[in-house]
Design a protein around this motif. Structure first.
Motif, PDB file in Angstrom:
ATOM      1  N   MET A   1      86.855  21.653 -48.711  1.00 24.47           N
ATOM      2  CA  MET A   1      87.634  20.889 -49.689  1.00 24.47           C
ATOM      3  C   MET A   1      86.883  19.604 -50.032  1.00 24.47           C
ATOM      4  SD  MET A   1      91.380  21.115 -47.869  1.00 24.47           S
ATOM      5  CE  MET A   1      90.801  20.293 -46.367  1.00 24.47           C
ATOM      6  N   THR A   2      86.894  19.234 -51.303  1.00 27.72           N
ATOM      7  CA  THR A   2      86.266  17.973 -51.688  1.00 27.72           C
ATOM      8  C   THR A   2      86.791  17.492 -53.033  1.00 27.72           C
ATOM      9  OG1 THR A   2      84.158  16.847 -52.070  1.00 27.72           O
ATOM     10  CG2 THR A   2      84.341  19.090 -52.879  1.00 27.72           C
ATOM     11  N   GLY A   3      86.738  16.185 -53.220  1.00 26.63           N
ATOM     12  CA  GLY A   3      87.086  15.611 -54.511  1.00 26.63           C
ATOM     13  C   GLY A   3      85.848  15.281 -55.302  1.00 26.63           C
ATOM     14  N   HIS A   4      84.663  15.656 -54.792  1.00 29.44           N
ATOM     15  CA  HIS A   4      83.396  15.326 -55.448  1.00 29.44           C
ATOM     16  C   HIS A   4      82.547  16.594 -55.531  1.00 29.44           C
ATOM     17  CE1 HIS A   4      84.526  11.138 -54.705  1.00 29.44           C
ATOM     18  NE2 HIS A   4      84.800  11.521 -53.461  1.00 29.44           N
ATOM     19  N   ALA A   5      83.026  17.574 -56.274  1.00 29.07           N
ATOM     20  CA  ALA A   5      82.352  18.866 -56.323  1.00 29.07           C
ATOM     21  C   ALA A   5      81.067  18.799 -57.122  1.00 29.07           C
ATOM     22  CB  ALA A   5      83.271  19.912 -56.953  1.00 29.07           C
ATOM     23  N   THR A   6      80.008  19.330 -56.560  1.00 33.48           N
ATOM     24  CA  THR A   6      78.750  19.515 -57.278  1.00 33.48           C
ATOM     25  C   THR A   6      78.222  20.898 -56.946  1.00 33.48           C
ATOM     26  OG1 THR A   6      77.355  18.701 -55.491  1.00 33.48           O
ATOM     27  CG2 THR A   6      78.220  17.051 -57.052  1.00 33.48           C
ATOM     28  N   VAL A   7      77.334  21.372 -57.788  1.00 37.89           N
ATOM     29  CA  VAL A   7      76.717  22.674 -57.524  1.00 37.89           C
ATOM     30  C   VAL A   7      75.983  22.640 -56.188  1.00 37.89           C
ATOM     31  CG1 VAL A   7      74.941  24.283 -58.311  1.00 37.89           C
ATOM     32  CG2 VAL A   7      76.536  23.285 -59.949  1.00 37.89           C
ATOM     33  N   GLU A   8      75.308  21.509 -55.907  1.00 37.92           N
ATOM     34  CA  GLU A   8      74.521  21.416 -54.681  1.00 37.92           C
ATOM     35  C   GLU A   8      75.390  21.513 -53.431  1.00 37.92           C
ATOM     36  OE1 GLU A   8      74.243  19.406 -57.292  1.00 37.92           O
ATOM     37  OE2 GLU A   8      72.312  20.133 -58.032  1.00 37.92           O
ATOM     38  N   THR A   9      76.521  20.792 -53.428  1.00 37.77           N
ATOM     39  CA  THR A   9      77.391  20.852 -52.240  1.00 37.77           C
ATOM     40  C   THR A   9      78.028  22.223 -52.103  1.00 37.77           C
ATOM     41  OG1 THR A   9      79.202  19.910 -53.555  1.00 37.77           O
ATOM     42  CG2 THR A   9      77.908  18.374 -52.220  1.00 37.77           C
ATOM     43  N   ALA A  10      78.376  22.829 -53.228  1.00 35.65           N
ATOM     44  CA  ALA A  10      78.953  24.175 -53.166  1.00 35.65           C
ATOM     45  C   ALA A  10      77.960  25.155 -52.571  1.00 35.65           C
ATOM     46  CB  ALA A  10      79.388  24.626 -54.563  1.00 35.65           C
ATOM     47  N   LEU A  11      76.712  25.106 -53.062  1.00 32.05           N
ATOM     48  CA  LEU A  11      75.688  26.017 -52.548  1.00 32.05           C
ATOM     49  C   LEU A  11      75.410  25.753 -51.074  1.00 32.05           C
ATOM     50  CD1 LEU A  11      73.145  26.061 -55.519  1.00 32.05           C
ATOM     51  CD2 LEU A  11      74.574  27.953 -54.727  1.00 32.05           C
ATOM     52  N   ALA A  12      75.386  24.501 -50.684  1.00 32.65           N
ATOM     53  CA  ALA A  12      75.139  24.163 -49.278  1.00 32.65           C
ATOM     54  C   ALA A  12      76.241  24.709 -48.384  1.00 32.65           C
ATOM     55  CB  ALA A  12      75.038  22.643 -49.119  1.00 32.65           C
ATOM     56  N   ALA A  13      77.499  24.586 -48.837  1.00 29.85           N
ATOM     57  CA  ALA A  13      78.632  25.086 -48.055  1.00 29.85           C
ATOM     58  C   ALA A  13      78.590  26.605 -47.936  1.00 29.85           C
ATOM     59  CB  ALA A  13      79.944  24.636 -48.696  1.00 29.85           C
ATOM     60  N   MET A  14      78.309  27.298 -49.048  1.00 29.54           N
ATOM     61  CA  MET A  14      78.285  28.751 -49.006  1.00 29.54           C
ATOM     62  C   MET A  14      77.118  29.254 -48.158  1.00 29.54           C
ATOM     63  SD  MET A  14      80.970  28.948 -50.667  1.00 29.54           S
ATOM     64  CE  MET A  14      81.202  30.706 -50.559  1.00 29.54           C
ATOM     65  N   LYS A  15      75.976  28.568 -48.267  1.00 28.16           N
ATOM     66  CA  LYS A  15      74.818  28.955 -47.456  1.00 28.16           C
ATOM     67  C   LYS A  15      75.093  28.772 -45.972  1.00 28.16           C
ATOM     68  CE  LYS A  15      69.832  28.211 -47.072  1.00 28.16           C
ATOM     69  NZ  LYS A  15      68.653  27.441 -47.578  1.00 28.16           N
ATOM     70  N   ALA A  16      75.891  27.766 -45.634  1.00 29.56           N
ATOM     71  CA  ALA A  16      76.226  27.512 -44.221  1.00 29.56           C
ATOM     72  C   ALA A  16      77.306  28.445 -43.698  1.00 29.56           C
ATOM     73  CB  ALA A  16      76.667  26.058 -44.052  1.00 29.56           C
ATOM     74  N   GLY A  17      77.876  29.258 -44.587  1.00 30.82           N
ATOM     75  CA  GLY A  17      78.829  30.273 -44.131  1.00 30.82           C
ATOM     76  C   GLY A  17      80.263  30.071 -44.542  1.00 30.82           C
ATOM     77  N   ALA A  18      80.539  29.131 -45.482  1.00 30.58           N
ATOM     78  CA  ALA A  18      81.920  28.931 -45.933  1.00 30.58           C
ATOM     79  C   ALA A  18      82.407  30.152 -46.709  1.00 30.58           C
ATOM     80  CB  ALA A  18      82.014  27.683 -46.810  1.00 30.58           C
TER      81      ALA A  18
END
Length: 494
Positions: free
Chosen positions: A91-108
């Protein structure tokens, strides 16, 4: 979203860990998820969360990406290190493509953007994550069970009541020399039953010989079974032993016994009665000691009544009958069988497919399998060949199983724009695209077919029950069960 949210009402409750440093949001999420029937542990400290994760089991973790002491990505990594089976929603209030990709790559599993404009979407994502966790747990359980079954059932994979009955019958009669008749549809594994009987019998060290009787002409069939002497027919240039002699001391498996001609039935009856054969073209008898296991997909009593199968031979063969259920009557075995075939073709093809995605398992279990276990094996071989990751996805399955949505799934997998990742993970994007496609597709089909479900299912190339299952997600006028007669009006009982 309507079609997907309904699942949330039927899913089992989950144990959810929520970690966020905003007290008001934490309280709101706790209230929402408790209302949905989940057990919720709400914490405002990521450090405390790591301690609880070390001591307790959770199904889903909802983590804020920006927190003091420990970032959400760092906490995600800690979760996946300590409890890799837990599904994580960021969850975040500051969504960016980079944070999304980082989260999915880490297994979210998924990604939500604050503030939550649609609380039902939040509940739906948690429900989907919990369902995925449950299916992944079942996958791991299946792997464990499969290891045990593969070791002691000679290739007969299944833990359903029907298959346990088959295994119990095999164990009961394996040590007997009595003739066995295995009856079942094509592709149900009749030869595997025969091999299991032989492997557990006192004859296990002796030959096991198999023949498909329906694949040969009468002359060739008799020559294969009983052998021939030189000059018995054109091309018989030397004496040749038959399969009964080759199997002496062991077991012979005669598949498709219902297809053999009446003249060959007479010779086979003599083997069963006298324990001896005569080679084609010879008057000399040869003694053989062979256990006969026969199999057919035909209704032999019906063939007897029609005069196409000898009654005395039927009774000689049918001393012990083992019926094999079709795969559609033991769908509980499908996940176990699928994992079994993935392992087999991993080894043969040099692939490293680890498991099946829960969505793929769901599709496999909703299919009717007209080709039985053989069709499932073919589907899994294809899936292993096409799989590009460590898990088989719906896109890897044949169109007949996915309802011809594979091209759409592949398009989502290969061509989603980066902008769609903001606030939405790959999994959610794929689900949304599939739901939109399904809705447009079934509506167009029903319109083209004047609301006739059977006609629409045929046009879609789908089993009627599978097409109807999809249709019911978007049409409230389609009831659970119905007859199969005539066109259905738009508001009539479907």
């Amino acid at each position: 979203m309507t079609g997907g949210i309904a699942m949330e009402e039927t899913i089992k409750s989950a144990r959810v860990l929520v970690v966020d440093d905003e007290p008001s949001l934490l309280k709101a999420l706790e209230a929402l998820l408790r209302k949905k029937g989940h057990e919720v542990i709400a914490l405002d400290s990521p450090i405390t969360a790591t301690q609880r994760l070390a001591q307790e089991d959770f199904d889903v973790a909802m983590l804020d990406i920006k927190m003091p002491d420990l970032s959400g990505i760092e906490l995600l990594n800690a979760v996946k290190h300590r409890r890799p089976e837990v599904e994580v929603v960021m969850m975040t209030g500051h969504a960016t493509v980079e944070t999304a990709l980082a989260a999915m790559k880490a297994g979210a599993y998924d990604y939500l953007t604050k503030p939550f404009e649609d609380v039902e979407r939040v509940a739906h994502v948690v429900a989907r994550a919990a369902e995925r966790k449950r299916l992944c747990d079942r996958n791991r359980e299946l792997e464990t069970r499969l290891e045990a079954l593969e070791g002691n059932q000679q290739g007969l994979v299944g833990n359903s009541g029907a298959m346990r009955d088959v295994v119990r019958m095999i164990e009961a009669v394996a040590y007997s020399a009595a003739t066995v008749l295995v009856n079942g549809e094509s592709g149900t594994g009749k030869e595997l039953v025969a091999r299991a009987l032989h492997a557990r019998s006192p004859r296990r060290a002796q030959p096991f010989v198999a023949l498909n009787c329906g694949a040969l002409t009468e002359t060739l069939l008799e020559s294969e079974l009983f052998g021939h002497v030189k000059g018995a027919f054109t091309g018989a240039n030397r004496d040749q032993k038959g399969l009964f002699e080759a199997a002496n001391g062991g077991t012979i498996f005669l598949d498709e016994i219902g297809d053999i001609p009446l003249s060959t039935q007479v010779r086979l009856l003599r083997v069963l009665q006298e324990g001896e054969i005569k080679r084609v073209g010879s008057a000399d008898s040869v003694k053989v000691d062979v256990r006969v296991i026969a199999a057919t997909h035909r209704d032999l009593p019906k063939l007897v009544r029609a005069g196409r199968f000898r009654e005395d031979l039927f009774y000689r063969l049918n001393v012990i009958a083992i019926p094999l259920p079709p795969l559609r009557d033991r769908l509980d075995d499908v996940p176990l069988l699928a994992h079994h075939f993935v392992r087999r073709y991993n080894d043969r093809l040099g692939k490293k497919v680890r498991t099946l995605a829960p969505e793929a398992i769901e599709l496999l279990c909703s299919y009717r399998w007209p080709g039985n276990v053989r069709e499932l094996e073919n589907a899994m071989e294809r899936a292993v060949v096409l799989c590009r990751s460590d898990a088989i996805l719906p896109v890897d399955l044949p169109p007949s199983i996915t309802g011809r949505t594979a091209p759409v799934l592949r398009e989502v997998a290969a061509g989603a724009e980066e902008t769609e990742l903001i606030g939405q993970s790959y999994a959610s994007a794929k689900d949304s695209a599939l739901r939109r496609f399904e809705k447009r597709y079934v509506e167009a089909l029903m319109k083209a077919c004047d609301n006739n479900i059977s006609a629409a299912a045929r046009k879609a190339g789908m089993d009627r029950s599978n097409f109807k299952r999809v249709l019911r997600k978007y049409r409230s006028d389609v009831e659970a069960d119905d007859g199969d007669a005539g066109p259905e009006a738009p508001q009539a009982t479907a």
